[in-house]
Design an enzyme around this catalytic site. Structure first.
Site, mmCIF file in Angstrom:
data_model
loop_
_atom_site.group_PDB
_atom_site.id
_atom_site.type_symbol
_atom_site.label_atom_id
_atom_site.label_comp_id
_atom_site.label_asym_id
_atom_site.label_seq_id
_atom_site.Cartn_x
_atom_site.Cartn_y
_atom_site.Cartn_z
ATOM 1 N N LYS A 99 0.836 -1.204 0.000
ATOM 2 C CA LYS A 99 0.000 0.000 0.000
ATOM 3 C C LYS A 99 0.869 1.251 0.000
ATOM 4 C CE LYS A 99 -2.944 2.714 3.099
ATOM 5 N NZ LYS A 99 -1.963 3.815 3.228
ATOM 6 N N ASN A 100 1.932 1.249 0.801
ATOM 7 C CA ASN A 100 2.769 2.432 0.943
ATOM 8 C C ASN A 100 3.665 2.674 -0.264
ATOM 9 O OD1 ASN A 100 1.686 3.007 3.447
ATOM 10 N ND2 ASN A 100 3.297 1.940 4.576
ATOM 11 N N ARG A 160 -4.466 10.223 2.974
ATOM 12 C CA ARG A 160 -3.255 11.013 3.099
ATOM 13 C C ARG A 160 -2.340 10.933 1.865
ATOM 14 N NH1 ARG A 160 -0.796 15.169 5.998
ATOM 15 N NH2 ARG A 160 1.428 15.010 5.619
ATOM 16 N N ASP A 197 -5.587 8.864 8.108
ATOM 17 C CA ASP A 197 -5.702 8.281 9.437
ATOM 18 C C ASP A 197 -5.499 9.306 10.547
ATOM 19 O OD1 ASP A 197 -6.106 5.758 8.383
ATOM 20 O OD2 ASP A 197 -3.968 5.315 8.304
ATOM 21 N N ASP A 250 3.877 1.834 11.850
ATOM 22 C CA ASP A 250 2.664 1.167 11.386
ATOM 23 C C ASP A 250 2.407 -0.153 12.107
ATOM 24 O OD1 ASP A 250 1.964 3.137 9.652
ATOM 25 O OD2 ASP A 250 2.497 2.068 7.818
#
Length: 419
Positions: A23-24, A93, A117, A305
């Site tokens: 995802k990042n 974000r 978030d 995370d």
């Protein structure tokens, strides 16, 4: 209608789970497609909510975006739009990562301040100061980051903190700037390396990925490419911690275990048998986990995370653990929900002290962000009875096929709707 999870504890997780793209990383790679006219293809994309959200952001900038299975095809026009729509950007974000590419391609960008978030302050000061050193003017106006440049030129830029987002935006702006740019104290995450690799495939000249110094030789033009996203180390580690918490035996595939060196060492300290494999790793926990201290730091330190998972592990470990949060000050909101589940925990500033108990107790809990949501589900797996986890849309933003994967490992979880 809203949805929540019902998680029934008491089962040992066993089996194999395949991890998708990070995802990042994927969202930044999608943004990088703005740097080249034509069709860029990103493969191994995770099936998470943030991917179609980023697709909407890119469509608003004039791109054609096709999503099919684990592949995203992005066709960028010769002249992209430079105004990122508020309604699309406010939802997550990572949307701010279009700022650097837009300044590079259009020499102008208007990007609404992003949402995301609730884990603490994440200002854009470093993003803006880096763009200013490259020759752009940048201000906050009417809820938007506005940047404009007649010309971009190389610069020596030192970040006051190795911010992932600032590193990415400055890097993507610098690849089309005149001359040489050096970014000192750059973020070192594997996702940064993934972005550097894709940019070089497009014709950029970036060196130093994975180190604290990035050197970029500006080029006049980039070309589209096809690039495969690296495996998601955070999702992979989540399954590894779940194996340890439930005294399970889980093989995790689809990720480079070298990206999780410190995390896997912590699991070994907790008493797990951890075996690196060619495309992942295996975690076996035979006895109750032992207490372990954690301190979150930028890569290669322990990831922020994974702080909720560390707290979950500590909550059922034998002994007392101290968790120190050095990155996001509001992440300890998660501890309040863990206390609902019977965790013996207290916080003091950026420290949390957790005294492990043999079994947690089921209760209704609420997710405040992606990782907190996953951490609460893991806690529900080691609680008596059935735990309700609410606001699970957060989890859908970061964990593909979460219910299916957990059930495949023997976990008992159900997604239900509620008024």
């Amino acid at each position: 209608m809203s949805e929540h999870f019902l998680v029934t504890g008491g089962n040992r997780l066993e089996g194999e789970v395949l991890v998708g793209g990070a995802k990042n990383s994927v969202l930044k790679l999608m943004a990088a497609a703005l740097l080249a006219e034509g069709t860029t293809v990103v493969t191994n994309c995770p099936d998470i909510l943030d991917v179609p959200l980023m697709a909407d952001v890119l469509r608003g900038l004039g791109c054609e975006v096709e999503l099919e299975d684990s592949e995203v095809r992005i066709t960028t026009p010769a002249e992209p739009k430079y105004h990122a729509d508020f309604d699309a950007v406010k939802q997550f974000r990572a949307s701010v990562c279009v700022l650097g590419p837009l300044v590079a391609r259009c020499r102008r960008a208007v990007v609404a301040l992003p949402g995301g978030d609730a884990i603490g302050s994440r200002p854009l000061d470093m993003h803006q100061s880096g763009l200013r050193l490259l020759g752009a003017c940048s201000e906050i106006e009417h809820g938007c980051v506005v940047a404009e440049a007649d010309d971009l030129h190389g610069a020596n830029i030192r970040l006051v903190f190795p911010s992932v987002g600032a590193t990415e935006n400055i890097l993507m702006a610098a690849v089309l700037a005149r001359g040489e740019t050096v970014i000192d104290n750059a973020a070192r995450e594997p996702e940064i390396v993934d972005l550097c690799n894709m940019l070089n495939e497009m014709g950029a000249k970036v060196s130093g990925g994975g180190s604290s110094t990035l050197t970029i030789q500006g080029v006049r033009k980039l070309e589209p490419t096809t690039h495969r996203v690296i495996g998601d180390r955070i999702v992979a580690a989540t399954w590894g911690v779940a194996a340890s918490m439930t005294r399970g035996d889980v093989r995790v595939r689809g990720v480079n275990h070298k990206h999780l060196g410190l995390v896997l060492d912590k699991l070994r300290t907790a008493g797990a048998e951890v075996t690196p494999e060619v495309d992942g790793f295996r975690v076996i926990q035979r006895e109750r986990p032992k207490a372990v201290n954690f301190a979150t730091l930028p890569y290669p330190g322990f990831p922020t995370d994974l702080q909720p998972m560390a707290i979950g592990l500590a909550a059922v470990a034998e002994g007392t653990s101290m968790i120190t949060e050095n990155v996001f000050e509001s992440r300890f909101r998660f501890v309040e929900e863990m206390i609902r589940l019977g965790a013996d925990a207290r916080t003091d500033g950026h420290h949390a002290v957790i005294r492990g108990v043999p079994v947690l107790s089921s209760a209704p809990v609420w997710s405040s962000d992606i990782r907190a949501g996953a951490g609460l589900v893991l806690a529900g797996l080691v609680a008596d009875g059935t735990t309700e986890v609410h606001d699970i849309f957060h989890i859908d933003r970061g964990y593909p096929r979460f219910v299916e994967n957990l059930r495949g490992l023997g976990g008992v979880i159900e997604r239900v709707g509620s008024e």
